[in-house]
Design a protein around this motif. Structure first.
Motif, PDB file in Angstrom:
ATOM      1  N   CYS A 212     -31.637 -47.042 -14.279  1.00  0.00           N
ATOM      2  CA  CYS A 212     -32.072 -47.743 -14.677  1.00  0.00           C
ATOM      3  C   CYS A 212     -31.982 -48.415 -15.527  1.00  0.00           C
ATOM      4  O   CYS A 212     -32.273 -47.394 -16.598  1.00  0.00           O
ATOM      5  CB  CYS A 212     -33.474 -48.281 -13.772  1.00  0.00           C
ATOM      6  N   CYS A 215     -35.582 -48.743 -17.695  1.00  0.00           N
ATOM      7  CA  CYS A 215     -36.690 -47.558 -17.597  1.00  0.00           C
ATOM      8  C   CYS A 215     -36.155 -46.167 -17.648  1.00  0.00           C
ATOM      9  O   CYS A 215     -37.008 -45.445 -17.614  1.00  0.00           O
ATOM     10  CB  CYS A 215     -37.735 -47.913 -16.517  1.00  0.00           C
ATOM     11  N   CYS A 234     -41.774 -51.262 -14.079  1.00  0.00           N
ATOM     12  CA  CYS A 234     -40.231 -52.032 -14.913  1.00  0.00           C
ATOM     13  C   CYS A 234     -39.008 -52.816 -13.655  1.00  0.00           C
ATOM     14  O   CYS A 234     -39.547 -53.227 -12.527  1.00  0.00           O
ATOM     15  CB  CYS A 234     -38.876 -50.502 -14.758  1.00  0.00           C
ATOM     16  N   CYS A 237     -35.690 -52.538 -11.714  1.00  0.00           N
ATOM     17  CA  CYS A 237     -36.173 -51.728  -9.738  1.00  0.00           C
ATOM     18  C   CYS A 237     -37.122 -51.846  -9.220  1.00  0.00           C
ATOM     19  O   CYS A 237     -37.401 -50.972  -8.904  1.00  0.00           O
ATOM     20  CB  CYS A 237     -35.848 -50.071 -11.049  1.00  0.00           C
TER      21      CYS A 237
HETATM   22 ZN   LIG Z   1     -36.429 -49.288 -13.717  1.00  0.00          ZN
END
Ligand SMILES: [Zn+2]
Length: 317
Positions: A212, A215, A234, A237
Motif C-alpha cells: 500500500c 501505509c 489507512c 487499503c
Molecule cells: Zn494502506
C-alpha cells in the motif's frame, strides 16, 4: 478415470465370468491346437504381444509390468488402454505380496498414476507406490528431479497467493517470477476462485498495487512526526492491505494451496477432502484392484479373457 474404468469393467466382468467356464471346457479338448490359438489374436495386439500375454503367470509379476509398460507406449485403442490397466493392476497385486517383487508393484503403481487423468488418483497411486517401495521415486532419477522441482514451484505458487492476500506485493512478484510458478498457477487457473473468474493476469496486476502506497503495508497511518494523536486506519487499503476476496473465492484459494503444498507425507484423507470427493481412500496397496474393479483372481489370459488357470493334469508317477 477410475470411475469410468469401473463402469466398463463392471460391464465386462460378468461376461468374463460367463465365458471362463466355457473356455475351461474348450481348453481341455483343444490344448494342442496352435492354429486355433493363432486365429484368436485380438486385432489390437501384435502376435508377439499376444504370445507374451498368453504366457503370463502370477508367480512372475514383472511379466505383467513389462508388457503393460510396453502397451503404455502405444495406447492407440481403448482396448489397449484397458488391457494396460488390467496388466498393471495385476502386476501390482501379484507383486505386493512377496517382498522380492515389491519394486515391481511400486513401478506398476507409478505407471498407473501416469495413466490417470485425475490429480487425486495420481496422488493416491503415488502414495501406494511410496508405501510399497519408499524409494520407488528413484526408479527414474530424471523424473524424480522434475517432480522435486515442480514441488518447489508448487509450494512457491501457494506462497504467492498468501503474499498477495497479505499485501506483500514485492515478495509476491518475486514468487511469480520464480521458475515454474506461473505455469503452475496457469494450470490451476480455474481453481484461483470459486467460479473460475480470476486469472493469473488479474493476480499479477493486483500484485503491482501492493504494498500500500500510503501505509506501507501496515494498515495504519501514524500521526506525522512530532505530532500527537491517534493513528488512523489507512484510507487507501482500509486497514487491510492485500488482495480482497469474496469468501467463496478465499475458500477456493485455500483449497488450491492445500493441494499445491500436499505431498506423500500428508494423509490421503485430507487431500481427498479438499477435493470434495468421498469416501477417503486409504493408500493401501490392497485397495488398488478393487478401486479399478479388476478381479485379480482371474490371473491368466486365455482366448481373449482373463480367467483362472486350469489345474494341470496330475503327472503320472
Ligand atoms: Zn494502506
Amino acid at each position: 478415470m477410475i470411475r469410468v474404468l469401473a463402469n466398463i469393467t463392471t460391464v465386462l466382468l460378468p461376461l468374463t465370468f460367463v465365458i471362463a467356464p466355457l473356455w475351461a471346457q474348450q481348453a481341455a479338448t483343444e490344448s494342442v491346437a496352435p492354429a486355433a490359438v493363432a486365429k484368436s489374436i485380438p486385432p489390437f495386439l501384435s502376435e508377439s504381444e499376444f504370445n507374451r500375454l498368453s504366457s503370463l503367470n502370477p508367480a512372475d509379476p514383472n511379466g505383467y509390468l513389462e508388457l503393460g509398460e510396453e502397451l503404455l507406449d502405444s495406447p492407440d485403442s481403448p482396448e489397449r488402454v484397458a488391457l494396460t490397466r488390467e496388466l498393471l493392476v495385476r502386476a501390482l497385486e501379484y507383486g505386493r505380496i512377496g517382498s522380492e517383487h515389491r519394486r515391481v508393484a511400486a513401478s506398476a503403481a507409478i505407471a498407473l498414476a501416469s495413466m490417470s487423468k485425475q490429480e487425486g488418483d495420481r496422488l493416491w497411486l503415488r502414495s501406494v507406490a511410496a508405501i510399497l517401495e519408499p524409494s520407488s521415486a528413484d526408479l527414474a532419477p530424471s523424473r524424480r528431479a522434475r517432480e522435486q522441482e515442480s514441488q518447489v514451484a508448487a509450494a512457491r505458487a501457494s506462497l504467492f497467493l498468501t503474499q498477495l492476500r497479505a499485501g506483500a506485493g514485492i515478495e509476491a512478484r518475486d514468487s511469480l517470477a520464480a521458475k515454474g510458478v506461473r505455469q503452475i498457477l496457469e494450470a490451476h487457473e480455474r481453481e484461483l476462485s470459486a467460479s473460475g473468474t480470476i486469472s493469473v493476469q488479474d493476480l499479477e496486476i493486483e500484485s503491482r498495487k501492493w504494498p500500500c502506497t500510503d501505509c506501507a503495508g501496515t494498515g495504519i497511518i501514524a500521526p506525522p512526526k512530532g505530532q500527537r494523536g491517534p493513528a488512523k486506519i489507512c484510507p487507501v487499503c482500509d486497514g487491510q492491505p492485500g488482495l480482497k476476496l469474496r469468501v467463496p473465492d478465499f475458500g477456493a484459494q485455500l483449497r488450491l494451496q492445500r493441494r499445491l503444498t500436499s505431498s506423500f507425507s500428508e494423509s490421503w484423507g485430507s487431500v481427498i477432502a479438499t477435493q470434495g470427493a468421498s469416501p477417503a481412500r486409504d493408500p493401501d496397496p490392497a485397495n488398488v484392484a478393487p478401486a479399478f474393479a479388476i478381479d485379480v483372481r482371474l490371473t491368466v489370459w486365455r482366448d481373449g479373457n482373463w480367467t483362472t488357470p486350469t489345474p494341470e493334469a496330475p503327472s503320472k508317477p
